[in-house]
Motif scaffolding. Sequence first.
Motif, PDB file in Angstrom:
ATOM      1  N   SER A  16     -31.334  85.655  37.672  1.00 58.20           N
ATOM      2  CA  SER A  16     -32.601  86.375  37.843  1.00 58.20           C
ATOM      3  C   SER A  16     -33.402  85.782  38.995  1.00 58.20           C
ATOM      4  N   SER A  17     -33.432  84.455  39.060  1.00 56.88           N
ATOM      5  CA  SER A  17     -34.178  83.798  40.136  1.00 56.88           C
ATOM      6  C   SER A  17     -33.503  84.035  41.481  1.00 56.88           C
ATOM      7  N   VAL A  18     -32.178  83.906  41.512  1.00 58.69           N
ATOM      8  CA  VAL A  18     -31.444  84.126  42.764  1.00 58.69           C
ATOM      9  C   VAL A  18     -31.704  85.549  43.266  1.00 58.69           C
ATOM     10  N   ALA A  19     -31.604  86.537  42.362  1.00 58.25           N
ATOM     11  CA  ALA A  19     -31.788  87.933  42.758  1.00 58.25           C
ATOM     12  C   ALA A  19     -33.206  88.149  43.303  1.00 58.25           C
ATOM     13  N   TYR A  20     -34.192  87.587  42.616  1.00 55.45           N
ATOM     14  CA  TYR A  20     -35.581  87.725  43.055  1.00 55.45           C
ATOM     15  C   TYR A  20     -35.778  87.125  44.453  1.00 55.45           C
ATOM     16  N   HIS A  21     -35.262  85.918  44.640  1.00 55.65           N
ATOM     17  CA  HIS A  21     -35.455  85.260  45.941  1.00 55.65           C
ATOM     18  C   HIS A  21     -34.708  85.981  47.063  1.00 55.65           C
ATOM     19  N   GLU A  61     -35.705  64.731  42.394  1.00 58.62           N
ATOM     20  CA  GLU A  61     -36.365  65.404  43.531  1.00 58.62           C
ATOM     21  C   GLU A  61     -36.364  66.908  43.354  1.00 58.62           C
ATOM     22  N   ILE A  62     -35.198  67.444  42.989  1.00 56.92           N
ATOM     23  CA  ILE A  62     -35.074  68.894  42.827  1.00 56.92           C
ATOM     24  C   ILE A  62     -35.888  69.354  41.620  1.00 56.92           C
ATOM     25  N   GLY A  63     -35.853  68.552  40.547  1.00 57.24           N
ATOM     26  CA  GLY A  63     -36.624  68.885  39.351  1.00 57.24           C
ATOM     27  C   GLY A  63     -38.116  68.951  39.653  1.00 57.24           C
ATOM     28  N   TYR A  64     -38.589  68.006  40.446  1.00 58.11           N
ATOM     29  CA  TYR A  64     -40.012  67.951  40.788  1.00 58.11           C
ATOM     30  C   TYR A  64     -40.397  69.151  41.669  1.00 58.11           C
ATOM     31  N   ALA A  65     -39.541  69.432  42.650  1.00 56.35           N
ATOM     32  CA  ALA A  65     -39.824  70.564  43.552  1.00 56.35           C
ATOM     33  C   ALA A  65     -39.892  71.863  42.750  1.00 56.35           C
ATOM     34  N   SER A  66     -39.023  71.968  41.733  1.00 57.99           N
ATOM     35  CA  SER A  66     -39.008  73.178  40.922  1.00 57.99           C
ATOM     36  C   SER A  66     -40.325  73.336  40.163  1.00 57.99           C
ATOM     37  N   ILE A  67     -40.856  72.244  39.646  1.00 53.90           N
ATOM     38  CA  ILE A  67     -42.122  72.334  38.906  1.00 53.90           C
ATOM     39  C   ILE A  67     -43.231  72.830  39.839  1.00 53.90           C
ATOM     40  N   PRO A 362     -36.154  77.970  39.834  1.00 53.54           N
ATOM     41  CA  PRO A 362     -36.851  78.407  41.052  1.00 53.54           C
ATOM     42  C   PRO A 362     -36.247  77.817  42.326  1.00 53.54           C
ATOM     43  N   ILE A 363     -35.986  76.527  42.302  1.00 54.11           N
ATOM     44  CA  ILE A 363     -35.479  75.892  43.524  1.00 54.11           C
ATOM     45  C   ILE A 363     -34.052  76.343  43.806  1.00 54.11           C
ATOM     46  N   THR A 364     -33.279  76.598  42.743  1.00 53.77           N
ATOM     47  CA  THR A 364     -31.914  77.091  42.943  1.00 53.77           C
ATOM     48  C   THR A 364     -31.949  78.469  43.600  1.00 53.77           C
ATOM     49  N   GLY A 365     -32.800  79.355  43.068  1.00 52.32           N
ATOM     50  CA  GLY A 365     -32.897  80.703  43.639  1.00 52.32           C
ATOM     51  C   GLY A 365     -33.328  80.646  45.096  1.00 52.32           C
ATOM     52  N   LYS A 366     -34.302  79.792  45.364  1.00 51.56           N
ATOM     53  CA  LYS A 366     -34.825  79.685  46.721  1.00 51.56           C
ATOM     54  C   LYS A 366     -33.739  79.189  47.681  1.00 51.56           C
ATOM     55  N   MET A 367     -32.987  78.187  47.244  1.00 53.55           N
ATOM     56  CA  MET A 367     -31.988  77.616  48.155  1.00 53.55           C
ATOM     57  C   MET A 367     -30.774  78.528  48.341  1.00 53.55           C
ATOM     58  N   VAL A 368     -30.399  79.274  47.311  1.00 50.80           N
ATOM     59  CA  VAL A 368     -29.297  80.233  47.486  1.00 50.80           C
ATOM     60  C   VAL A 368     -29.715  81.290  48.508  1.00 50.80           C
ATOM     61  N   ALA A 369     -30.963  81.755  48.433  1.00 50.46           N
ATOM     62  CA  ALA A 369     -31.443  82.737  49.411  1.00 50.46           C
ATOM     63  C   ALA A 369     -31.408  82.128  50.814  1.00 50.46           C
ATOM     64  N   GLN A 370     -31.734  80.856  50.924  1.00 51.08           N
ATOM     65  CA  GLN A 370     -31.690  80.190  52.232  1.00 51.08           C
ATOM     66  C   GLN A 370     -30.248  80.097  52.739  1.00 51.08           C
ATOM     67  N   LEU A 371     -29.328  79.731  51.842  1.00 53.02           N
ATOM     68  CA  LEU A 371     -27.910  79.638  52.228  1.00 53.02           C
ATOM     69  C   LEU A 371     -27.409  80.980  52.756  1.00 53.02           C
ATOM     70  N   ILE A 372     -27.760  82.046  52.026  1.00 59.02           N
ATOM     71  CA  ILE A 372     -27.214  83.359  52.362  1.00 59.02           C
ATOM     72  C   ILE A 372     -27.806  83.915  53.654  1.00 59.02           C
ATOM     73  N   THR A 377     -31.734  74.667  54.122  1.00 64.75           N
ATOM     74  CA  THR A 377     -32.195  74.607  52.732  1.00 64.75           C
ATOM     75  C   THR A 377     -33.296  73.560  52.590  1.00 64.75           C
ATOM     76  N   ASP A 378     -34.164  73.734  51.588  1.00 64.37           N
ATOM     77  CA  ASP A 378     -35.270  72.803  51.337  1.00 64.37           C
ATOM     78  C   ASP A 378     -34.763  71.368  51.164  1.00 64.37           C
ATOM     79  N   PHE A 379     -33.599  71.229  50.547  1.00 66.13           N
ATOM     80  CA  PHE A 379     -33.016  69.904  50.339  1.00 66.13           C
ATOM     81  C   PHE A 379     -31.647  69.862  50.981  1.00 66.13           C
ATOM     82  N   ASN A 380     -31.224  68.660  51.341  1.00 65.84           N
ATOM     83  CA  ASN A 380     -29.839  68.490  51.735  1.00 65.84           C
ATOM     84  C   ASN A 380     -29.002  68.615  50.460  1.00 65.84           C
TER      85      ASN A 380
END
Lengths: 395, 90
Positions: A16-21, A61-67, A362-372, A377-380
């Motif tokens: 759902s997050s990936v699709a939204y992003h 780091e990823i957990g914090y960014a997601s919050i 949230p961060i997973t969805g955001k980074m998949v959108a960046q990859l595609i 990506t926000d993080f290495n």
Amino acid sequence: MESFDVIVIGAGVIGSSVAYHLVKKGLDVALIEKGGIAAGTSSRCDAVALICDKKPGIDTEIGYASIQLFKQLAQELSVDFEFSSRGSLYVCETERELEIAQGYVADQVRDGYDMRMVDPHELLDIEPYLAPDLAGGIWTEADSSMNPYKLCYAFVEEGKKLGLKVFDYHAVSEIQRDVQGKIERVVTDRGTFKTRKIVNCAGVWSPKIAGMVGIEIPIVPRKGIVLITEKTSKQITRQKVHEFGYMLSKFEDIHFKRNVSELVEKHNVAFTIEPTDAHNFLVGGHRAFKGFDIRSEIDVMQAIAERALRFLPVLRDLNCIRAYAGVRPWVPDHLPIVSEVEEVPGFFIASGHEGDGISMSPITGKMVAQLITGEPTDFNIDKLNFSRYKKSNAV
Amino acid sequence: MTNKETVICRCEDITMREIQETVERFQCSSREVKLRTRAGMGSCGGRTCRGMVDKLVEQLGGPPISNEIALSYRPPVRPVSFGVLGGEEK
Ligand SMILES: Cc1cc2nc3c(=O)[nH]c(=O)nc-3n(C[C@H](O)[C@H](O)[C@H](O)COP(=O)(O)OP(=O)(O)OC[C@H]3O[C@@H](n4cnc5c(N)ncnc54)[C@H](O)[C@@H]3O)c2cc1C
């Protein structure tokens, strides 16, 4: 035949997050789900986004960014997913645990996170119903909670406003490729769709989807049973409380022996409790490898209740009205897979979040959108690349 | 049934109107109606209203009921105190 820039498989919290992003980037996206929205693990789980249960480093780091992203999403999405930042409390039963906890907190504080040790006195100030003989605890200010299936609905509904097409009750059965091996079509029991890019967000079922393009993913279902209390006006706890021994049930490389009954030990039960907006409390936690079985086993329910009473004797007279179980998408190194698969151009994986999928959505969805879209990506995320499993197989 | 204020889920106090509006708005299954409205999530675990919710969703044209999306039963059969479950009281 309908055609899309990207097809996302699985409408759990990750899909759902990936699709939204992705639709936010202006792409034409279909979200294909074999059941309804949140049919899988994302409606059979707890509801917290924590940093205190992560290993120091990229995990935290990823957990914090997601919050931080959740705070924005709570403004941005029109469906209320009951987000709130209340902090969380770890409790240590013994001096030995306290010692290990201190080392852990020191590492996290060095990395800049707001975590601190709490003495037995303050423990009872924060949570008056806790057993009076605990050694101390950890307070983590950033830790937050929400309603996980409402979060899925929130992503999907906002996505639809931006053009997202949802095909629920469509089970993917085949992925077809062209002569060069590139993704070409997704076949479901109710129709075929054209696309050049697929994101596999099928959680514990993602190995099956990957098998359709000849790839093996080492994701294994790891079960967890949760007990629900009746509604109560008593503020049993104000926010998430869990025992530090939880770290031991989650990670294989953290060793200390708890003084627990055979039943609790056998079922790998570590106490956790969370308040919900509906005034019930969710009591756990449990981790076991039992395949896809999501029955609520009575002996595990007993072990969870027994362990909970150790920390919160007040639960004694409160009713358990229900139990449910879910299966976490577990990977051997506890880091999700967020990457394109080299051998199959156009095939991406976002899965394997084990007990952190809600938190990391949230961060997973955001980074998949960046990859595609080919953005940095926000993080290495080299460590989250699928190729890590090939290397370890080669050795 | 015509009275929209009829309470369908007594534990969570959810009316016919709320269920109807949810199905109409989201074209959803009984399970989604449950998650969105909390009908069937109270102390009886849906034992009283489950059948009614399933029927309402069917009548209102939600996805047909299959084994996968009909509302399920979850233990315990009756509420049980944590004290009893945790082995402190027999
Ligand atoms: C007891 C328990 C407590 C938890 N507590 C927390 C917590 O507090 N915080 C946290 O962050 N995480 C928690 N988790 C973990 C979290 O629930 C998962 O990491 C997360 O839900 C995984 O989401 P997902 O989208 O990857 O998978 P899912 O939600 O399982 O979604 C995958 C979807 O793919 C669909 N699918 C499968 N096969 C196909 C197919 N062939 N075609 C189409 N669709 C298909 C499925 O129907 C499913 O809807 C907990 C888990 C459990 C079990």
